[in-house]
Motif scaffolding. Structure first.
Motif, PDB file in Angstrom:
ATOM      1  N   PRO A 157      15.265  45.473  58.539  1.00 20.53           N
ATOM      2  CA  PRO A 157      14.187  46.287  58.584  1.00 20.53           C
ATOM      3  C   PRO A 157      13.185  45.792  57.864  1.00 20.53           C
ATOM      4  CG  PRO A 157      15.895  47.692  58.603  1.00 20.53           C
ATOM      5  CD  PRO A 157      16.103  46.960  58.183  1.00 20.53           C
ATOM      6  N   TYR A 158      13.651  45.016  57.470  1.00 18.76           N
ATOM      7  CA  TYR A 158      12.809  44.079  55.541  1.00 18.76           C
ATOM      8  C   TYR A 158      13.587  42.992  56.233  1.00 18.76           C
ATOM      9  CZ  TYR A 158      17.274  45.214  53.420  1.00 18.76           C
ATOM     10  OH  TYR A 158      18.681  44.812  53.162  1.00 18.76           O
ATOM     11  N   ARG A 159      12.486  42.174  54.951  1.00 18.70           N
ATOM     12  CA  ARG A 159      13.047  40.573  54.334  1.00 18.70           C
ATOM     13  C   ARG A 159      14.093  40.167  53.781  1.00 18.70           C
ATOM     14  NH1 ARG A 159      10.986  36.413  50.782  1.00 18.70           N
ATOM     15  NH2 ARG A 159      10.996  35.002  51.913  1.00 18.70           N
ATOM     16  N   ARG A 160      15.129  40.089  53.960  1.00 17.48           N
ATOM     17  CA  ARG A 160      16.661  39.565  53.500  1.00 17.48           C
ATOM     18  C   ARG A 160      16.476  38.533  52.646  1.00 17.48           C
ATOM     19  NH1 ARG A 160      21.766  38.561  54.202  1.00 17.48           N
ATOM     20  NH2 ARG A 160      23.323  40.157  52.469  1.00 17.48           N
ATOM     21  N   ILE A 161      16.633  38.475  51.590  1.00 14.37           N
ATOM     22  CA  ILE A 161      17.126  37.203  50.566  1.00 14.37           C
ATOM     23  C   ILE A 161      18.705  37.617  50.151  1.00 14.37           C
ATOM     24  CG2 ILE A 161      16.185  35.809  49.192  1.00 14.37           C
ATOM     25  CD1 ILE A 161      13.139  36.632  49.156  1.00 14.37           C
ATOM     26  N   PRO A 162      19.247  36.565  51.295  1.00 19.01           N
ATOM     27  CA  PRO A 162      20.575  36.864  50.893  1.00 19.01           C
ATOM     28  C   PRO A 162      20.675  36.344  49.003  1.00 19.01           C
ATOM     29  CG  PRO A 162      20.345  35.045  51.920  1.00 19.01           C
ATOM     30  CD  PRO A 162      18.984  35.576  52.030  1.00 19.01           C
ATOM     31  N   LYS A 163      21.316  37.212  48.438  1.00 18.88           N
ATOM     32  CA  LYS A 163      21.764  36.935  47.069  1.00 18.88           C
ATOM     33  C   LYS A 163      23.230  36.870  47.144  1.00 18.88           C
ATOM     34  CE  LYS A 163      18.234  40.341  45.101  1.00 18.88           C
ATOM     35  NZ  LYS A 163      17.677  41.423  43.879  1.00 18.88           N
ATOM     36  N   VAL A 164      23.632  35.786  45.460  1.00 18.95           N
ATOM     37  CA  VAL A 164      25.464  35.952  45.024  1.00 18.95           C
ATOM     38  C   VAL A 164      25.599  36.753  43.852  1.00 18.95           C
ATOM     39  CG1 VAL A 164      26.986  34.270  44.164  1.00 18.95           C
ATOM     40  CG2 VAL A 164      25.035  33.676  45.585  1.00 18.95           C
ATOM     41  N   ALA A 165      26.793  37.689  43.766  1.00 16.60           N
ATOM     42  CA  ALA A 165      27.028  38.195  43.475  1.00 16.60           C
ATOM     43  C   ALA A 165      28.251  37.844  42.250  1.00 16.60           C
ATOM     44  CB  ALA A 165      27.946  39.895  43.770  1.00 16.60           C
ATOM     45  N   PHE A 166      27.210  38.033  40.862  1.00 13.17           N
ATOM     46  CA  PHE A 166      28.265  37.069  40.276  1.00 13.17           C
ATOM     47  C   PHE A 166      29.578  38.606  39.141  1.00 13.17           C
ATOM     48  CE2 PHE A 166      25.255  34.170  40.459  1.00 13.17           C
ATOM     49  CZ  PHE A 166      26.186  33.055  40.831  1.00 13.17           C
ATOM     50  N   MET A 167      30.903  38.747  39.561  1.00 10.23           N
ATOM     51  CA  MET A 167      31.900  39.493  39.318  1.00 10.23           C
ATOM     52  C   MET A 167      31.874  39.196  37.562  1.00 10.23           C
ATOM     53  SD  MET A 167      32.352  41.597  43.213  1.00 10.23           S
ATOM     54  CE  MET A 167      33.375  39.860  43.472  1.00 10.23           C
ATOM     55  N   PHE A 168      32.165  39.478  37.015  1.00 11.02           N
ATOM     56  CA  PHE A 168      33.328  39.074  36.102  1.00 11.02           C
ATOM     57  C   PHE A 168      33.890  40.204  35.400  1.00 11.02           C
ATOM     58  CE2 PHE A 168      29.265  37.149  35.272  1.00 11.02           C
ATOM     59  CZ  PHE A 168      29.368  35.515  35.140  1.00 11.02           C
ATOM     60  N   LEU A 169      35.326  39.955  35.659  1.00  8.29           N
ATOM     61  CA  LEU A 169      36.232  40.660  35.230  1.00  8.29           C
ATOM     62  C   LEU A 169      36.978  40.437  33.731  1.00  8.29           C
ATOM     63  CD1 LEU A 169      38.651  43.087  36.369  1.00  8.29           C
ATOM     64  CD2 LEU A 169      39.757  41.020  36.972  1.00  8.29           C
ATOM     65  N   THR A 170      36.476  41.133  32.926  1.00 10.27           N
ATOM     66  CA  THR A 170      36.226  41.086  30.936  1.00 10.27           C
ATOM     67  C   THR A 170      37.539  42.077  30.675  1.00 10.27           C
ATOM     68  OG1 THR A 170      34.871  42.288  30.213  1.00 10.27           O
ATOM     69  CG2 THR A 170      34.286  39.692  31.623  1.00 10.27           C
ATOM     70  N   ARG A 171      38.270  41.337  29.385  1.00 11.38           N
ATOM     71  CA  ARG A 171      38.552  42.082  28.303  1.00 11.38           C
ATOM     72  C   ARG A 171      38.189  43.254  27.712  1.00 11.38           C
ATOM     73  NH1 ARG A 171      42.752  37.298  27.025  1.00 11.38           N
ATOM     74  NH2 ARG A 171      41.027  36.762  27.158  1.00 11.38           N
ATOM     75  N   GLY A 172      36.281  42.160  27.702  1.00 10.66           N
ATOM     76  CA  GLY A 172      35.378  43.352  26.950  1.00 10.66           C
ATOM     77  C   GLY A 172      34.087  42.546  26.617  1.00 10.66           C
ATOM     78  N   PRO A 173      34.517  41.294  25.516  1.00  8.48           N
ATOM     79  CA  PRO A 173      33.216  41.240  25.329  1.00  8.48           C
ATOM     80  C   PRO A 173      32.693  39.303  25.973  1.00  8.48           C
ATOM     81  CG  PRO A 173      34.844  41.426  23.596  1.00  8.48           C
ATOM     82  CD  PRO A 173      34.851  41.408  23.836  1.00  8.48           C
ATOM     83  N   LEU A 174      31.834  39.350  26.046  1.00  8.09           N
ATOM     84  CA  LEU A 174      31.290  38.176  27.139  1.00  8.09           C
ATOM     85  C   LEU A 174      31.131  36.789  26.371  1.00  8.09           C
ATOM     86  CD1 LEU A 174      29.468  39.430  30.414  1.00  8.09           C
ATOM     87  CD2 LEU A 174      31.480  38.495  30.298  1.00  8.09           C
ATOM     88  N   PRO A 175      31.675  35.978  25.580  1.00  7.11           N
ATOM     89  CA  PRO A 175      31.378  35.254  24.379  1.00  7.11           C
ATOM     90  C   PRO A 175      30.324  34.019  24.701  1.00  7.11           C
ATOM     91  CG  PRO A 175      33.683  35.144  24.404  1.00  7.11           C
ATOM     92  CD  PRO A 175      33.648  36.117  25.224  1.00  7.11           C
ATOM     93  N   LEU A 176      30.646  34.001  26.293  1.00  2.19           N
ATOM     94  CA  LEU A 176      29.539  32.328  26.500  1.00  2.19           C
ATOM     95  C   LEU A 176      28.532  33.357  27.320  1.00  2.19           C
ATOM     96  CD1 LEU A 176      33.088  30.758  28.148  1.00  2.19           C
ATOM     97  CD2 LEU A 176      31.762  30.104  25.895  1.00  2.19           C
ATOM     98  N   PHE A 177      28.517  34.673  27.038  1.00  3.20           N
ATOM     99  CA  PHE A 177      26.972  35.111  27.750  1.00  3.20           C
ATOM    100  C   PHE A 177      25.649  34.182  27.637  1.00  3.20           C
ATOM    101  CE2 PHE A 177      25.777  37.647  24.262  1.00  3.20           C
ATOM    102  CZ  PHE A 177      24.925  37.769  24.455  1.00  3.20           C
ATOM    103  N   PRO A 178      25.567  33.204  26.454  1.00  2.15           N
ATOM    104  CA  PRO A 178      24.467  32.629  26.222  1.00  2.15           C
ATOM    105  C   PRO A 178      24.274  31.032  27.151  1.00  2.15           C
ATOM    106  CG  PRO A 178      25.203  33.424  24.103  1.00  2.15           C
ATOM    107  CD  PRO A 178      26.244  34.022  24.996  1.00  2.15           C
ATOM    108  N   LEU A 179      25.136  31.057  27.205  1.00  2.00           N
ATOM    109  CA  LEU A 179      25.044  29.413  28.869  1.00  2.00           C
ATOM    110  C   LEU A 179      25.003  30.231  30.090  1.00  2.00           C
ATOM    111  CD1 LEU A 179      26.003  26.482  28.968  1.00  2.00           C
ATOM    112  CD2 LEU A 179      28.229  27.293  29.666  1.00  2.00           C
ATOM    113  N   TRP A 180      25.485  31.364  30.440  1.00  2.00           N
ATOM    114  CA  TRP A 180      25.440  32.338  31.726  1.00  2.00           C
ATOM    115  C   TRP A 180      24.034  32.347  31.830  1.00  2.00           C
ATOM    116  CZ3 TRP A 180      28.323  31.679  35.929  1.00  2.00           C
ATOM    117  CH2 TRP A 180      29.140  31.743  35.529  1.00  2.00           C
ATOM    118  N   GLU A 181      23.632  32.694  30.617  1.00  2.00           N
ATOM    119  CA  GLU A 181      21.712  33.344  30.665  1.00  2.00           C
ATOM    120  C   GLU A 181      21.082  31.445  30.688  1.00  2.00           C
ATOM    121  OE1 GLU A 181      21.320  37.403  27.150  1.00  2.00           O
ATOM    122  OE2 GLU A 181      20.950  35.513  26.407  1.00  2.00           O
TER     123      GLU A 181
END
Length: 308
Positions: A33-57
């Protein structure tokens, strides 16, 4: 209505059973009942830090309407990112995870269920803290949202590392002919994600009888899809990894390995794969494993090689 369709924050007090029940709800009415724009869910399974997150940003920059991020960390870990980061506030309620145990598959299903709470999410990709994108966001988005199939590696391995992990205690429901193995780094469409988090019966068999040296994260989803939804799966992964070391873990790459030629060789590795009804040379969208020392050279060449 908006809060129901797109939960404003990821914190909640639901148990896993309550979460999976809520995430399994599927509208019978096909039209939104609305305009739906499909999204991609990026799911990160980690042991804690995300050392490469600046590249992902850098990868995500400018594409906010087309993705959501979900991060599963150890329960007491707090992700340290700025309030302007797309990772800010994207940790889901989590539980402790031990490598090689069913808790790893629990975490994968927990990520799927949390992402399913947002009705805009149409594709679901599982990543680790050592993963990188090897194409820009528009290429990845089109590749996933235009695909008629999901990307879960699923194959019959006759060795002791495949069929050798099967337990006859799973009979008569799961037979040896059903048994499959594959990379845990999957990509699923919404319908298959719902089927996986809705399953209790077969997952219970894995919980009871797939124990080291059987690893549920390598067998449950490949086997389940093979049994019931094989026609909707491509039987391949979109995450490149190097197993040439022949050990229990794949090769890890750092600063010294990162060159234009190395990334190009992953992107165009000489192999062809089926995409919808045609063959393509683009078989991988992501790659692993990369350590923190790889970040600076990756950032330096991302615009030249990955086009972001």
């Amino acid at each position: 209505m908006q809060a129901f369709l797109h939960p404003p924050n990821l914190s909640h007090t639901l148990s896993d059973d309550e979460l999976f029940w809520r995430a399994s709800l599927v509208p019978k009415k096909l039209d939104y009942p609305y305009r739906r724009i499909p999204k991609v869910a990026f799911m990160f399974l980690t042991r804690g830090p995300l050392p490469l997150f600046p590249l992902w940003e850098k990868f995500f920059h400018g594409h906010a309407p087309l993705f959501n991020i979900y991060v599963h960390t150890p329960p007491r870990y707090i992700l340290n990112v700025s309030t302007s980061s797309p990772f800010y506030g994207r940790q889901i309620p989590s539980q402790d995870v031990s490598w090689g145990t069913v808790s790893l598959a629990d975490a994968e299903r927990r990520l799927l269920a949390n992402a399913l709470l947002d009705f805009s999410n149409e594709r679901f990709v599982l990543l680790s803290e050592s993963c990188i994108p090897i194409y820009n966001f528009p290429t990845v988005y089109r590749y996933l949202t235009d695909s008629a199939h999901s990307f879960v590696e699923s194959y019959d391995d006759p060795s002791r590392y495949g069929r050798g992990r099967y337990s006859r205690n799973m009979l008569p429901d799961i037979q040896l002919k059903h048994w499959r193995k594959g990379s845990q780094w999957f990509e699923l469409n919404r319908a298959l994600a719902v089927y996986i988090i809705s399953d209790t019966y077969y997952y219970t068999l894995f919980r009871k009888y797939c124990k080291p040296a059987c690893y549920p994260d390598e067998h449950y989803i490949p086997t389940f899809l093979n049994m019931f939804h094989g026609s909707h799966n491509s039987n391949r992964t979109v995450t490149w990894v190097d197993w040439s070391m022949l050990g229990p873990h794949p090769a890890t790459y750092g600063r010294a390995n990162i060159t234009v030629g190395f990334i190009q060789a992953i992107r165009k590795n000489g192999s062809l794969c089926r995409y919808n009804s045609e063959m393509t040379s683009i078989c991988y969208l992501f790659a692993r494993k990369f350590d923190q020392s790889a970040l600076e050279p990756l950032l330096n060449l991302s615009s030249e090689v990955m086009n972001f």
